[in-house]
Design a protein around this motif. Structure first.
Motif, PDB file in Angstrom:
ATOM      1  N   GLU A 132       0.820  -1.219   0.000  1.00 35.81           N
ATOM      2  CA  GLU A 132       0.000   0.000   0.000  1.00 35.81           C
ATOM      3  C   GLU A 132       0.851   1.266   0.000  1.00 35.81           C
ATOM      4  N   ASN A 133       1.977   1.226   0.731  1.00 35.41           N
ATOM      5  CA  ASN A 133       2.809   2.417   0.873  1.00 35.41           C
ATOM      6  C   ASN A 133       3.801   2.637  -0.264  1.00 35.41           C
ATOM      7  N   SER A 134       4.165   1.584  -0.989  1.00 33.94           N
ATOM      8  CA  SER A 134       5.238   1.765  -1.970  1.00 33.94           C
ATOM      9  C   SER A 134       4.922   1.247  -3.373  1.00 33.94           C
ATOM     10  N   ALA A 135       3.711   0.800  -3.618  1.00 33.42           N
ATOM     11  CA  ALA A 135       3.373   0.254  -4.930  1.00 33.42           C
ATOM     12  C   ALA A 135       3.549   1.277  -6.039  1.00 33.42           C
ATOM     13  N   ASP A 136       3.326   2.551  -5.746  1.00 28.47           N
ATOM     14  CA  ASP A 136       3.453   3.578  -6.786  1.00 28.47           C
ATOM     15  C   ASP A 136       4.907   3.823  -7.189  1.00 28.47           C
ATOM     16  N   GLN A 137       5.865   3.287  -6.438  1.00 21.58           N
ATOM     17  CA  GLN A 137       7.286   3.441  -6.753  1.00 21.58           C
ATOM     18  C   GLN A 137       7.852   2.190  -7.417  1.00 21.58           C
ATOM     19  N   THR A 138       6.966   1.253  -7.752  1.00 19.16           N
ATOM     20  CA  THR A 138       7.388  -0.058  -8.234  1.00 19.16           C
ATOM     21  C   THR A 138       6.711  -0.405  -9.553  1.00 19.16           C
ATOM     22  N   TYR A 139       7.490  -0.970 -10.470  1.00 21.27           N
ATOM     23  CA  TYR A 139       6.916  -1.612 -11.648  1.00 21.27           C
ATOM     24  C   TYR A 139       6.663  -3.069 -11.299  1.00 21.27           C
ATOM     25  N   VAL A 140       5.542  -3.578 -11.745  1.00 16.46           N
ATOM     26  CA  VAL A 140       5.286  -5.008 -11.717  1.00 16.46           C
ATOM     27  C   VAL A 140       5.331  -5.456 -13.172  1.00 16.46           C
ATOM     28  N   LEU A 141       6.139  -6.482 -13.406  1.00 17.48           N
ATOM     29  CA  LEU A 141       6.276  -7.033 -14.745  1.00 17.48           C
ATOM     30  C   LEU A 141       5.532  -8.355 -14.783  1.00 17.48           C
ATOM     31  N   LYS A 142       4.823  -8.588 -15.872  1.00 16.65           N
ATOM     32  CA  LYS A 142       4.032  -9.805 -16.026  1.00 16.65           C
ATOM     33  C   LYS A 142       4.515 -10.541 -17.271  1.00 16.65           C
ATOM     34  N   MET A 143       5.000 -11.750 -17.053  1.00 25.76           N
ATOM     35  CA  MET A 143       5.437 -12.596 -18.157  1.00 25.76           C
ATOM     36  C   MET A 143       4.346 -13.614 -18.449  1.00 25.76           C
ATOM     37  N   GLU A 144       3.732 -13.503 -19.608  1.00 27.41           N
ATOM     38  CA  GLU A 144       2.731 -14.479 -20.027  1.00 27.41           C
ATOM     39  C   GLU A 144       3.468 -15.642 -20.674  1.00 27.41           C
ATOM     40  N   VAL A 145       3.334 -16.798 -20.078  1.00 33.45           N
ATOM     41  CA  VAL A 145       4.070 -17.984 -20.501  1.00 33.45           C
ATOM     42  C   VAL A 145       3.484 -18.520 -21.811  1.00 33.45           C
ATOM     43  N   THR A 146       4.358 -18.694 -22.811  1.00 34.14           N
ATOM     44  CA  THR A 146       3.937 -19.304 -24.072  1.00 34.14           C
ATOM     45  C   THR A 146       4.465 -20.726 -24.198  1.00 34.14           C
ATOM     46  N   GLU A 147       5.569 -21.009 -23.526  1.00 33.97           N
ATOM     47  CA  GLU A 147       6.158 -22.347 -23.561  1.00 33.97           C
ATOM     48  C   GLU A 147       7.049 -22.531 -22.340  1.00 33.97           C
ATOM     49  N   MET A 148       7.052 -23.743 -21.797  1.00 33.71           N
ATOM     50  CA  MET A 148       7.968 -24.041 -20.699  1.00 33.71           C
ATOM     51  C   MET A 148       8.412 -25.486 -20.792  1.00 33.71           C
ATOM     52  N   THR A 149       9.662 -25.689 -20.402  1.00 32.66           N
ATOM     53  CA  THR A 149      10.184 -27.045 -20.351  1.00 32.66           C
ATOM     54  C   THR A 149      10.909 -27.236 -19.026  1.00 32.66           C
ATOM     55  N   GLY A 150      10.868 -28.443 -18.535  1.00 37.26           N
ATOM     56  CA  GLY A 150      11.582 -28.785 -17.323  1.00 37.26           C
ATOM     57  C   GLY A 150      12.542 -29.931 -17.624  1.00 37.26           C
ATOM     58  N   LYS A 151      13.660 -29.916 -16.930  1.00 39.08           N
ATOM     59  CA  LYS A 151      14.680 -30.933 -17.143  1.00 39.08           C
ATOM     60  C   LYS A 151      15.300 -31.263 -15.801  1.00 39.08           C
ATOM     61  N   GLY A 152      15.631 -32.527 -15.599  1.00 43.69           N
ATOM     62  CA  GLY A 152      16.248 -32.908 -14.340  1.00 43.69           C
ATOM     63  C   GLY A 152      17.163 -34.104 -14.495  1.00 43.69           C
ATOM     64  N   LYS A 153      18.103 -34.162 -13.583  1.00 42.33           N
ATOM     65  CA  LYS A 153      18.988 -35.323 -13.515  1.00 42.33           C
ATOM     66  C   LYS A 153      19.093 -35.715 -12.052  1.00 42.33           C
ATOM     67  N   LYS A 154      18.710 -36.919 -11.753  1.00 43.78           N
ATOM     68  CA  LYS A 154      18.713 -37.396 -10.371  1.00 43.78           C
ATOM     69  C   LYS A 154      20.028 -38.063 -10.032  1.00 43.78           C
TER      70      LYS A 154
END
Length: 154
Positions: A132-154
């Protein structure tokens, strides 16, 4: 983009879990001069979008976003070096999408609340006052996801 090591591919739920458990990642943008620029940022994933926040100023990151809204966001967690086998255990998520500066005040608040809930869950009440006190001093960026991949090695 097709993943080369399909044997390490994670399902979407596992990829989202990586995003939800990670505190920060690298946001990659493209500059006016077509030079890549990667910057570490904390974030919150919610409802198919990724929210970020930054100072309300036109620095290199914001300038790049205004110039070209195509971005890539990379997160790595559960990293464990395996020196004896010259390998690494890890989980990673690579997310592609379009990013914008949130103009709508309700959505801006939603993004900031998502960040507070993820990164400071034990301080929700004071976090809401901070918004409430500092939102006007901040940009909020929104990334709309078009593709995502996950990878792992156990």
């Amino acid at each position: 983009m097709e993943m080369r090591r399909k044997d390490r591919m994670l399902v979407e739920e596992e990829t989202i879990d990586i995003l939800n458990k990670s505190e920060y990642g690298i946001l990659s943008t493209i500059g006016i001069d077509n030079a890549p620029y990667g910057v570490p940022m904390n974030f919150a994933y919610e409802d198919g979008v990724i929210y970020f926040h930054c100072a309300k100023a036109i620095g290199y990151k914001v300038s790049n976003i205004i110039h070209n809204n195509n971005v890539c966001f990379t997160v790595v967690n559960d990293v464990c070096l395996q020196p004896k086998t010259f390998s690494t255990k890890y989980n990673s998520a690579i997310v592609f999408g379009k990013i914008s500066i949130v103009e709508d005040e309700n959505e801006k608040k939603k993004g900031l609340e998502a960040l507070i809930k993820k990164l400071s869950p034990e301080f929700i009440e004071s976090g809401m006052k901070y918004i409430e006190n500092s939102a006007d001093q901040t940009y909020v960026l929104k990334m709309e996801v078009t593709e995502m991949t996950g990878k792992g090695k156990k």
